[in-house]
Enzyme design. Structure first.
Site, PDB file in Angstrom:
ATOM      1  N   CYS A   4       0.888  -1.315  -0.044  1.00  0.00           N
ATOM      2  CA  CYS A   4       0.043   0.091  -0.041  1.00  0.00           C
ATOM      3  C   CYS A   4       0.813   1.318  -0.096  1.00  0.00           C
ATOM      4  O   CYS A   4       0.876   2.025  -0.984  1.00  0.00           O
ATOM      5  CB  CYS A   4      -0.942   0.004   1.290  1.00  0.00           C
ATOM      6  SG  CYS A   4      -2.109  -1.294   1.303  1.00  0.00           S
TER       7      CYS A   4
HETATM    8  N1  NAD Z   1      -2.203  -5.963   1.665  1.00  0.00           N
HETATM    9  C1  NAD Z   1      -3.129  -4.882   2.075  1.00  0.00           C
HETATM   10  O1  NAD Z   1      -2.810  -4.647   3.345  1.00  0.00           O
HETATM   11  C2  NAD Z   1      -4.242  -4.122   1.580  1.00  0.00           C
HETATM   12  C3  NAD Z   1      -4.772  -3.134   2.324  1.00  0.00           C
HETATM   13  C4  NAD Z   1      -5.810  -2.494   1.827  1.00  0.00           C
HETATM   14  C5  NAD Z   1      -6.005  -2.737   0.317  1.00  0.00           C
HETATM   15  N2  NAD Z   1      -5.166  -3.346  -0.209  1.00  0.00           N
HETATM   16  C6  NAD Z   1      -5.517  -3.284  -1.774  1.00  0.00           C
HETATM   17  O2  NAD Z   1      -6.100  -4.583  -2.121  1.00  0.00           O
HETATM   18  C7  NAD Z   1      -5.624  -5.071  -3.354  1.00  0.00           C
HETATM   19  C8  NAD Z   1      -5.271  -6.506  -3.434  1.00  0.00           C
HETATM   20  O3  NAD Z   1      -4.217  -6.674  -2.215  1.00  0.00           O
HETATM   21  P1  NAD Z   1      -3.669  -7.896  -1.786  1.00  0.00           P
HETATM   22  O4  NAD Z   1      -2.496  -7.416  -0.687  1.00  0.00           O
HETATM   23  O5  NAD Z   1      -5.053  -8.784  -1.115  1.00  0.00           O
HETATM   24  O6  NAD Z   1      -3.092  -8.779  -2.834  1.00  0.00           O
HETATM   25  P2  NAD Z   1      -2.482 -10.149  -2.958  1.00  0.00           P
HETATM   26  O7  NAD Z   1      -1.309 -10.227  -3.889  1.00  0.00           O
HETATM   27  O8  NAD Z   1      -2.360 -10.570  -1.512  1.00  0.00           O
HETATM   28  O9  NAD Z   1      -3.668 -10.992  -3.583  1.00  0.00           O
HETATM   29  C9  NAD Z   1      -4.284 -10.868  -4.577  1.00  0.00           C
HETATM   30  C10 NAD Z   1      -4.598 -12.126  -5.234  1.00  0.00           C
HETATM   31  O10 NAD Z   1      -5.534 -12.212  -6.701  1.00  0.00           O
HETATM   32  C11 NAD Z   1      -4.950 -13.217  -7.388  1.00  0.00           C
HETATM   33  N3  NAD Z   1      -5.487 -12.770  -8.625  1.00  0.00           N
HETATM   34  C12 NAD Z   1      -4.895 -11.875  -9.363  1.00  0.00           C
HETATM   35  N4  NAD Z   1      -5.318 -11.505 -10.636  1.00  0.00           N
HETATM   36  C13 NAD Z   1      -6.449 -12.508 -10.545  1.00  0.00           C
HETATM   37  C14 NAD Z   1      -7.490 -12.661 -11.354  1.00  0.00           C
HETATM   38  N5  NAD Z   1      -7.507 -11.992 -12.501  1.00  0.00           N
HETATM   39  N6  NAD Z   1      -8.220 -13.627 -11.135  1.00  0.00           N
HETATM   40  C15 NAD Z   1      -8.482 -14.118  -9.969  1.00  0.00           C
HETATM   41  N7  NAD Z   1      -7.302 -14.077  -8.955  1.00  0.00           N
HETATM   42  C16 NAD Z   1      -6.471 -13.184  -9.184  1.00  0.00           C
HETATM   43  C17 NAD Z   1      -3.612 -13.355  -6.992  1.00  0.00           C
HETATM   44  O11 NAD Z   1      -3.293 -14.891  -7.397  1.00  0.00           O
HETATM   45  C18 NAD Z   1      -3.507 -13.292  -5.381  1.00  0.00           C
HETATM   46  O12 NAD Z   1      -3.745 -14.337  -4.768  1.00  0.00           O
HETATM   47  C19 NAD Z   1      -4.806  -4.114  -4.001  1.00  0.00           C
HETATM   48  O13 NAD Z   1      -5.282  -3.308  -4.900  1.00  0.00           O
HETATM   49  C20 NAD Z   1      -4.099  -3.572  -2.562  1.00  0.00           C
HETATM   50  O14 NAD Z   1      -3.600  -2.016  -2.675  1.00  0.00           O
HETATM   51  C21 NAD Z   1      -4.274  -4.231   0.123  1.00  0.00           C
END
Ligand code: NAD
Length: 443
Positions: free
Chosen positions: A278
């Site tokens: 983030c």
């Molecule tokens: N990690 C955090 O603390 C956090 C907090 C708030 C917001 N976010 C936001 O949330 C979003 C996701 O972040 P995250 O940390 O969960 O990411 P992550 O990498 O942990 O998880 C994303 C998942 O999506 C899957 N994926 C990717 N493309 C795909 C598709 N087309 N179909 C199905 N699955 C797919 C990946 O395999 C992965 O398992 C981002 O935009 C991030 O900025 C993250």
């Protein structure tokens, strides 16, 4: 119009009675959390992820996210409330679709919507009347209406009449024992009034409350502002830390003194840099979008510059400390304590430790690391795979320096201090634990 009212009212009623089926696209930190939260709230949930290993783990009730207990996952899976698959077909039966895929940057630090576009294409292909689609991934203002809406509307279904679209950013803070998805208010940016009704019904069911704003763009910008606020304030204290180093002052004492004022200041602490998915990335999404409006966001650039420099500053400070002992960094045996991007999480994405280790290796230091939550660490540059070294007295005594980069709770800092000849603590964890010794230095 009658049909509109009918479809949105029917969907809201399916949500309220928990008959609605929820599909989550992307089961990572955010998506698995959203899936568990929805299942806990009484919905039947399917998590869809490209990664078959993650899918298999969910199906086996094995959590890969620190804040989600395997026991709860097992209970939800065996009760049939949560399942996982790599197949998008369940989107066809879903009443609510949450998109939680990554929104990274390219190497040149511009938004990379590859994952998002591929997820949207799948959702569009399976879209049916009476479905709510919510984008939760963090992104620049305009994404929901400029990217998601055209793709979902391409086959003739009308937003607010046939299907419903909202942006609702995830606000979780991994490792935060006080605030979690269940007790945080959700911001909701609906495309239309009917989208607002349906979106509010769903998010009220899985969160502590819903703060509705006038548009998806407002919600998208609100999320980015929250993270930019952190990035800028962290950069501010980091710059004061660099100044204090030059002036031979203790930045932690300065901030602690300022913190005694009960108004007008919110305390942030300095550190070795910023990490995670983030804070280092999200402000760049806003900077990129602002250029469309001829506005270079100087606060974003400044925060990126200062926070991005901190790993270099840490290595320079360690080099100076070694030099006072007539030791060069080249050939020095350095243990990095903690490589995750923050305390008590296992996530190393964008972690400052990655750049610190790279700089140490490039300078010719012999680097090992210890992190109870990160057993294996892969570096892109130089291509290296390292294993967390167990802490043993002789191993600590053989070091030239230890460098605390992440202050995990499970590490015995007093014991490390007892055996190492020099320790640089970038998190002030030793001071917080009352550990004081002439060979312990802070950022
Ligand atoms: N990690 C955090 O603390 C956090 C907090 C708030 C917001 N976010 C936001 O949330 C979003 C996701 O972040 P995250 O940390 O969960 O990411 P992550 O990498 O942990 O998880 C994303 C998942 O999506 C899957 N994926 C990717 N493309 C795909 C598709 N087309 N179909 C199905 N699955 C797919 C990946 O395999 C992965 O398992 C981002 O935009 C991030 O900025 C993250």
């Amino acid at each position: 119009m009658a049909l509109t009212t009918n479809l949105s009212a029917q969907l809201a009623s399916r949500i309220e009675s928990r008959v609605a089926h929820v599909a989550v696209v992307g089961a990572g930190y955010v998506g698995l959390g959203a899936a568990v939260q929805s299942a806990r709230a009484g919905f039947s949930v399917t998590a869809i992820d490209l990664n078959p290993e993650r899918v298999a783990k969910i199906e086996a009730g094995e959590s890969y996210i620190g804040d989600i207990a395997s026991l709860e996952l097992q209970q939800l899976v065996s009760a049939g409330r949560l399942r996982a698959t790599t197949d998008y077909a369940p989107l066809r039966e879903a009443d609510v679709v949450l998109i939680c895929v990554p929104t990274p940057l390219t190497r040149n630090r511009v938004p990379d919507l590859t994952w998002l576009r591929s997820a949207i294409a799948q959702v569009a292909q399976h879209l049916h009347p009476g479905q709510l689609v919510a984008l939760e991934s963090t992104t620049y203002p305009g994404t929901t209406e400029e990217e998601v809406l055209p793709a979902l509307s391409a086959r003739g279904l009308k937003v607010g009449e046939d299907f419903f679209l909202v942006f609702s950013p995830e606000r979780i803070d991994p490792g935060n024992g006080t605030f979690h998805a269940g007790n945080l208010v959700r911001v909701l940016g609906p495309v239309t009034e009917a989208c607002r009704e349906v979106g509010t019904a769903f998010y009220a069911a899985i969160s502590a409350g819903v703060k509705v704003v006038s548009s998806p763009r407002t919600a998208e910008l609100a999320k980015l502002f929250e993270n930019l606020y952190r990035a800028v304030n962290i950069a501010l204290v980091n710059e004061i830390a660099i100044l204090c180093d030059r002036m031979h002052m203790d930045v932690w004492e300065v901030i602690d003194a300022s913190a005694s004022k009960p108004f007008g200041i919110q305390v942030f602490w300095p550190g070795p840099g910023v990490g995670g998915h983030c804070i280092p990335l999200d402000p760049a999404y806003l900077k990129w979008k602002a250029m469309e409006y001829d506005l270079p966001l100087r606060f974003v650039s400044l925060a990126e510059e200062i926070n991005g420099y901190m790993p270099d500053f840490v290595v320079q400070k360690l080099t100076r400390l070694l030099n006072t002992r007539h030791l060069p960094l080249r050939g020095a045996r350095v243990l990095v304590v903690g490589v995750a991007y923050k305390r008590d999480v296992a996530d190393v994405r964008e972690a400052p430790a990655l750049r610190i280790i790279r700089l140490l290796l490039e300078a010719g230091a012999h680097v090992t690391y210890h992190d109870p939550l990160v057993p294996i660490l892969s570096l892109d540059e130089p291509p290296t795979v390292m294993e967390s070294a167990p802490l043993a007295t002789e191993r600590l005594q053989a070091l030239d320096a230890a460098l605390v980069v992440t202050d995990h709770t499970a590490v015995d800092y007093a014991w490390i201090v007892q055996h190492v000849p020099l320790l640089l603590d970038t998190r002030a964890v030793t001071a917080r634990q009352g550990i004081c010794a002439p060979h312990v230095y802070r950022l």
